[in-house]
Design an enzyme around this catalytic site. Structure first.
Site, PDB file in Angstrom:
ATOM      1  N   ARG A  53       0.860  -0.881   0.557  1.00  0.00           N
ATOM      2  CA  ARG A  53      -0.598  -0.046  -0.251  1.00  0.00           C
ATOM      3  C   ARG A  53       0.867   0.992  -0.042  1.00  0.00           C
ATOM      4  NH1 ARG A  53      -4.756  -0.687   1.590  1.00  0.00           N
ATOM      5  NH2 ARG A  53      -4.735  -2.903   2.658  1.00  0.00           N
ATOM      6  N   THR A  54       1.375   0.933   0.873  1.00  0.00           N
ATOM      7  CA  THR A  54       2.600   2.679   0.999  1.00  0.00           C
ATOM      8  C   THR A  54       3.775   2.603  -0.437  1.00  0.00           C
ATOM      9  OG1 THR A  54       2.673   2.875   3.206  1.00  0.00           O
ATOM     10  CG2 THR A  54       4.031   3.690   2.369  1.00  0.00           C
ATOM     11  N   LYS A  82      22.653 -10.597   1.206  1.00  0.00           N
ATOM     12  CA  LYS A  82      24.141 -11.041   0.929  1.00  0.00           C
ATOM     13  C   LYS A  82      25.010 -10.302   2.160  1.00  0.00           C
ATOM     14  CE  LYS A  82      24.351 -11.312  -3.911  1.00  0.00           C
ATOM     15  NZ  LYS A  82      24.191 -10.615  -4.801  1.00  0.00           N
ATOM     16  N   ARG A 103      11.259   2.340   4.254  1.00  0.00           N
ATOM     17  CA  ARG A 103      10.651   1.577   4.795  1.00  0.00           C
ATOM     18  C   ARG A 103      11.365  -0.387   5.333  1.00  0.00           C
ATOM     19  NH1 ARG A 103       5.513  -0.286   5.828  1.00  0.00           N
ATOM     20  NH2 ARG A 103       4.795   1.326   5.805  1.00  0.00           N
ATOM     21  N   HIS A 131       6.548   6.484  11.099  1.00  0.00           N
ATOM     22  CA  HIS A 131       5.287   7.001   9.752  1.00  0.00           C
ATOM     23  C   HIS A 131       4.826   8.281   9.594  1.00  0.00           C
ATOM     24  CE1 HIS A 131       4.339   5.148   6.472  1.00  0.00           C
ATOM     25  NE2 HIS A 131       3.228   4.481   6.436  1.00  0.00           N
TER      26      HIS A 131
END
Ligand SMILES: [Zn+2]
Lengths: 316, 155
Positions: A53-54, A82, A103, A131
């Site tokens: 969504r974001t 890695k 994020r 957020h």
């Protein structure tokens, strides 16, 4: 006021917030208002944990600004797998893009990233931290529905790990809001967040029962109580039901209550609320695009530079 | 305590640092801040719960051949706000200072929030702002009030 990065809601003044919301309203009414200033601008989408969504919302916002995005892809398919550090990853991506949306599952990740790059970093969620772009769209929705002053806001659910809650509460200290936090004892606001709220002179109260405050609220912001936060399924079952609302629950609320939720929801808001006047959560999600357009417009330098009139709207 | 002769008799080291008026029980944490575990071969003396007019009981630490930096002195204030630091050269106290609370401490504490990015393998030093009665991680906002000594990064 100019910010090079958007890392937490705490950095936003009332003026910053209003500038973004005003610009968002302009862009909502006239998406072509930015012209082609962003035609050569690339935004990197770095999502170290999934959030369709974001991510889509930022992707859409950038494209609607006439720019484009590059996507790091999933962590499984990237060099992070890695063992590459976040600091290295963002320094490499800085070479590709004009801004980074990050994020990440760890608190403080966006702040760390911002220390290693010169392009703007937008925190799109750091663990249980912050957020802030979600908060801007929450405030946009709240302003449309109820205004931002003299508000009584209830915030319910997982207040401990809920980053949207931490950012929203912090931003609300800029406004004349009374805050009521409703949660199980074990999911109360973290003391770091409480510290900031008290420091900002916020008027807040904590409750374990929605009944205690529902009738006073102008806005009820619901978040999901995550089952995985509870070590014991029984403990979860004990609290979960107390924090679910349906149309019957809301009979005790004011007629003009606005119910919000950052989505996705599971069962904390029953579907029978969707068709009531209270429900604002789908409009809230849609507002993500114009608000993120406005935010990016403020943080990124469009290459058509020089026309301040068009570029002065964001959280700069 | 203001008599330098008396101070000298108490602190019979040729060169090094005498940290006095440490909050009782914090001496080992003070050594941890200095990164001293005895393996370096420097002489270390510790007095714990020594009677003190000012503090009731206090700890005293004497470290030979080691002078504290300002940053180390400052962070002592979080563990031992009353501490005094005497730098000794050739048996003389050449510098005597009371510690002051710093505005922030960098690289000396680890964040107790396991999910904080500073606890991942990243090339940054931890950074804590000093707040009224504790310290606060500049990355995740976690507040540490009690037992700051337990979070020393130099263990
Ligand atoms: Zn931290």
């Amino acid at each position: 006021m100019r910010h090079d990065h958007l890392l937490s809601a705490g950095q936003l003044t009332r003026e910053d917030i209003e500038a973004v919301l005003d610009r968002a309203a302009e862009l909502d009414a006239d998406p072509g208002a930015v012209g082609d200033r962003y035609a050569d601008t690339l935004l990197a989408l770095c999502f170290f944990e999934p959030s369709t969504r974001t991510k889509m919302s930022f992707d859409t916002a950038m494209k609607r600004l006439g720019g484009d995005t590059v996507d790091m892809g999933t962590v499984e398919s990237s060099s992070v797998k890695k063992g590459e550090s976040l600091a290295d990853t963002v320094r490499v991506i800085e070479g590709y893009a004009d801004g980074i949306v990050l994020r990440h599952p760890s608190e403080g990740a966006a702040k760390l990233a911002s220390q290693f790059v010169d392009v703007p970093v937008v925190n799109a969620g750091d663990g249980a931290g912050q957020h802030p772009s979600q908060t801007l769209l929450d405030l946009y929705t709240m302003r449309e529905r109820a205004g931002l002053d003299d508000l009584t806001v209830g915030i319910m659910g997982d207040l401990k790990y809920g980053r949207t809650v931490h950012s929203l509460a912090s931003a609300l200290t800029n406004f004349d809001a009374r805050m009521h936090f409703v949660s199980p004892e074990s999911l109360r606001l973290p003391r770091g967040v409480q510290f900031d709220l008290h420091d900002a002179g916020a008027r807040l109260r904590e409750h374990t029962d929605l009944d205690e405050v529902l009738g006073e609220l102008d806005v009820l912001y619901v978040t999901r109580i995550q089952r995985e936060r509870f070590p014991d399924e029984n403990e979860y079952q004990k609290v979960a039901g107390q924090y679910q609302i349906d149309a019957a629950t809301l009979e005790a609320a004011k007629d003009d209550l606005t119910v919000m939720h950052p989505l996705p929801r599971v069962d904390e808001i029953a579907p029978d609320v969707d068709t009531t006047e209270y429900a604002a959560y789908f409009a809230q999600a849609h507002n993500g695009v114009p608000v993120r357009m406005a935010l990016l417009d403020g943080l990124l330098d469009g290459n058509g530079a020089g026309d301040d009139a068009a570029g002065d709207g964001g959280a700069r | 305590m203001s008599d330098p002769e008396r101070e000298l008799r108490v602190s019979k080291i040729r060169d090094g640092t005498v940290i006095d008026h440490i909050t009782g029980g914090q001496a080992l944490n003070v050594l941890a801040i200095l990164g001293i575990d005895g393996d370096e071969g420097v002489g270390v003396s510790i007095g714990m719960n020594v009677p003190s007019d000012k503090l009731g009981t206090k700890d005293v630490v004497k470290v030979e051949d080691r002078e504290l930096s300002q940053g180390e002195v400052d962070v002592l204030s979080l563990l031992a706000p009353e501490a005094t630091v005497n730098i000794v050269r050739e048996f003389e106290v050449v510098d005597k200072k009371r510690v002051e609370r710093p505005a922030r401490v960098v690289g000396l504490l680890t964040c107790p929030n396991h999910n904080c990015i500073t606890n991942a393998d990243e090339p940054v030093e931890s950074a804590f702002g000093v707040v009224d009665d504790g310290v606060r991680c500049e990355f995740c906002g976690e507040i540490v009030r009690e037992d700051i000594g337990d979070h020393l990064a130099v263990h």
